[in-house]
Design an enzyme around this catalytic site. Sequence first.
Site, PDB file in Angstrom:
ATOM      1  CG  HIS A  77     -65.553 -20.464 -25.436  1.00  0.00           C
ATOM      2  ND1 HIS A  77     -64.302 -19.982 -25.760  1.00  0.00           N
ATOM      3  CD2 HIS A  77     -65.359 -21.734 -24.975  1.00  0.00           C
ATOM      4  CE1 HIS A  77     -63.397 -20.906 -25.505  1.00  0.00           C
ATOM      5  NE2 HIS A  77     -63.998 -21.977 -25.039  1.00  0.00           N
ATOM      6  CG  ASP A  83     -62.296 -22.187 -21.563  1.00  0.00           C
ATOM      7  OD1 ASP A  83     -63.344 -22.351 -20.914  1.00  0.00           O
ATOM      8  OD2 ASP A  83     -62.080 -22.740 -22.666  1.00  0.00           O
ATOM      9  N   GLY A  84     -62.631 -22.086 -17.897  1.00  0.00           N
ATOM     10  CA  GLY A  84     -62.813 -23.217 -16.992  1.00  0.00           C
ATOM     11  C   GLY A  84     -63.080 -22.790 -15.559  1.00  0.00           C
ATOM     12  N   GLY A  85     -64.306 -23.042 -15.098  1.00  0.00           N
ATOM     13  CA  GLY A  85     -64.639 -22.760 -13.704  1.00  0.00           C
ATOM     14  C   GLY A  85     -64.811 -21.293 -13.351  1.00  0.00           C
ATOM     15  CG  PHE A 142     -65.321 -33.463 -19.468  1.00  0.00           C
ATOM     16  CD1 PHE A 142     -66.342 -34.193 -20.067  1.00  0.00           C
ATOM     17  CD2 PHE A 142     -64.031 -34.000 -19.459  1.00  0.00           C
ATOM     18  CE1 PHE A 142     -66.090 -35.440 -20.632  1.00  0.00           C
ATOM     19  CE2 PHE A 142     -63.772 -35.244 -20.020  1.00  0.00           C
ATOM     20  CZ  PHE A 142     -64.804 -35.971 -20.611  1.00  0.00           C
ATOM     21  N   GLY A 143     -67.063 -29.291 -19.308  1.00  0.00           N
ATOM     22  CA  GLY A 143     -67.539 -28.130 -18.569  1.00  0.00           C
ATOM     23  C   GLY A 143     -67.785 -28.519 -17.111  1.00  0.00           C
ATOM     24  CG  MET A 147     -59.819 -28.209 -26.269  1.00  0.00           C
ATOM     25  SD  MET A 147     -61.109 -28.182 -25.014  1.00  0.00           S
ATOM     26  CE  MET A 147     -62.346 -27.241 -25.864  1.00  0.00           C
ATOM     27  CG  MET A 200     -63.839 -30.811 -27.052  1.00  0.00           C
ATOM     28  SD  MET A 200     -64.371 -31.431 -25.438  1.00  0.00           S
ATOM     29  CE  MET A 200     -64.770 -29.897 -24.608  1.00  0.00           C
ATOM     30  CB  SER A 228     -68.527 -22.245 -22.453  1.00  0.00           C
ATOM     31  OG  SER A 228     -68.352 -23.513 -23.050  1.00  0.00           O
ATOM     32  N   GLY A 275     -69.302 -21.200 -18.739  1.00  0.00           N
ATOM     33  CA  GLY A 275     -70.336 -22.102 -19.216  1.00  0.00           C
ATOM     34  C   GLY A 275     -71.367 -22.395 -18.146  1.00  0.00           C
ATOM     35  CG  HIS A 308     -60.928 -23.859 -26.621  1.00  0.00           C
ATOM     36  ND1 HIS A 308     -61.259 -24.149 -25.313  1.00  0.00           N
ATOM     37  CD2 HIS A 308     -59.632 -24.259 -26.777  1.00  0.00           C
ATOM     38  CE1 HIS A 308     -60.220 -24.721 -24.714  1.00  0.00           C
ATOM     39  NE2 HIS A 308     -59.228 -24.803 -25.583  1.00  0.00           N
ATOM     40  CG  MET A 322     -56.951 -24.797 -21.323  1.00  0.00           C
ATOM     41  SD  MET A 322     -58.659 -24.612 -21.868  1.00  0.00           S
ATOM     42  CE  MET A 322     -59.629 -25.491 -20.676  1.00  0.00           C
ATOM     43  CG  ASP A 373     -65.497 -25.383 -25.370  1.00  0.00           C
ATOM     44  OD1 ASP A 373     -64.327 -24.936 -25.362  1.00  0.00           O
ATOM     45  OD2 ASP A 373     -66.371 -25.017 -24.580  1.00  0.00           O
TER      46      ASP A 373
HETATM   47  O1  LIG Z   1     -62.885 -25.519 -22.869  1.00  0.00           O
HETATM   48  C1  LIG Z   1     -63.724 -25.920 -22.085  1.00  0.00           C
HETATM   49  C2  LIG Z   1     -63.602 -27.297 -21.495  1.00  0.00           C
HETATM   50  O2  LIG Z   1     -62.505 -27.913 -22.021  1.00  0.00           O
HETATM   51  C3  LIG Z   1     -64.932 -25.079 -21.735  1.00  0.00           C
HETATM   52  O3  LIG Z   1     -64.879 -23.885 -22.492  1.00  0.00           O
HETATM   53  C4  LIG Z   1     -64.996 -24.771 -20.250  1.00  0.00           C
HETATM   54  O4  LIG Z   1     -64.916 -25.888 -19.473  1.00  0.00           O
HETATM   55  C5  LIG Z   1     -66.209 -23.943 -19.897  1.00  0.00           C
HETATM   56  O5  LIG Z   1     -67.079 -24.561 -19.009  1.00  0.00           O
HETATM   57  P1  LIG Z   1     -67.234 -24.126 -17.465  1.00  0.00           P
HETATM   58  O6  LIG Z   1     -67.370 -22.634 -17.417  1.00  0.00           O
HETATM   59  O7  LIG Z   1     -68.493 -24.844 -17.054  1.00  0.00           O
HETATM   60  O8  LIG Z   1     -66.011 -24.604 -16.748  1.00  0.00           O
HETATM   61 FE   LIG Z   2     -63.155 -23.753 -24.085  1.00  0.00          FE
END
Ligand SMILES: O=C(CO)[C@H](O)[C@H](O)COP(=O)(O)O
Ligand SMILES: [Fe+2]
Length: 227
Positions: A36, A178-180, A150-151, A71, A40, A11, A200, A69, A144, A38
């Site tokens: 990836h 996606d996320g964490g 937010f990352g 958002m 927003m 990301s 990310g 992606h 998600m 993002d």
């Molecule tokens: O869509 C996203 C946030 O809305 C990002 O793609 C996602 O958070 C990636 O970051 P990390 O891997 O640090 O969680």
């Molecule tokens: Fe994303």
Amino acid sequence: MVGVSPKIAPSMLSSDFANLAGEAKRMIDLGANWLHMDIMDGHFVPNLTIGAPVIESLRKHTNAYLDCHLMVTNPMDYVDQMAKAGASGFTFHVEVAKENWQELVEKIKSAGMRPGVALKPGTPVEQVYPLVEGTNPVEMVLVMTVEPGFGGQKFMPNMMDKVRALRNKYPTLDIEVDGGLGPSTIDAAAAAGANCIVAGSSVFGAPEPGDVISLLRASVKKAQPST
Ligand SMILES: O=C(CO)[C@H](O)[C@H](O)COP(=O)(O)O
Ligand SMILES: [Fe+2]
């Protein structure tokens, strides 16, 4: 299990935006399949990141698959500009496309991009089934695993029920998480059936990002040995 190939997608939200072209090249050189991106709008989510002008600039420096992606509250407004900018995949959120997803998918395809649908943690997985099963289906579902915006947030393991349900129903569908995602959470996602992995902070924050990319891919391959 019928195999779907692993796609590791760093990301770019966690990259150095002031050196986006260099960061993109670095990720591809280290083995990333996709980048990836993002997008927003400060409305669908309480954050503002990048839009079509940045995608257009980046496209001049890379041929990589740009996994976008969206958002945003009005994804329809973004289709033409994202296609023109050089986006490869266009993933919109089901929460804002209940009324017009058929028209939206058609428009994304006609514009030459690959359509995907994303769902927030609170959205039941059943809401995306019609989009996968329609006559003009999406080609990826993004589950998600944090609240979008937010990352660097914590992975929500209970989202794996959605991934498992999707993988059981659709053996060859691209399923993105996606996320964490990172070394400590990838095995749960891979075992549930995810094959497209967004990461990310775990990639960009690692001393050796290439090792993390390899580890993520190895975990998906191990869980889906036929890939
Ligand atoms: O869509 C996203 C946030 O809305 C990002 O793609 C996602 O958070 C990636 O970051 P990390 O891997 O640090 O969680
Ligand atoms: Fe994303």
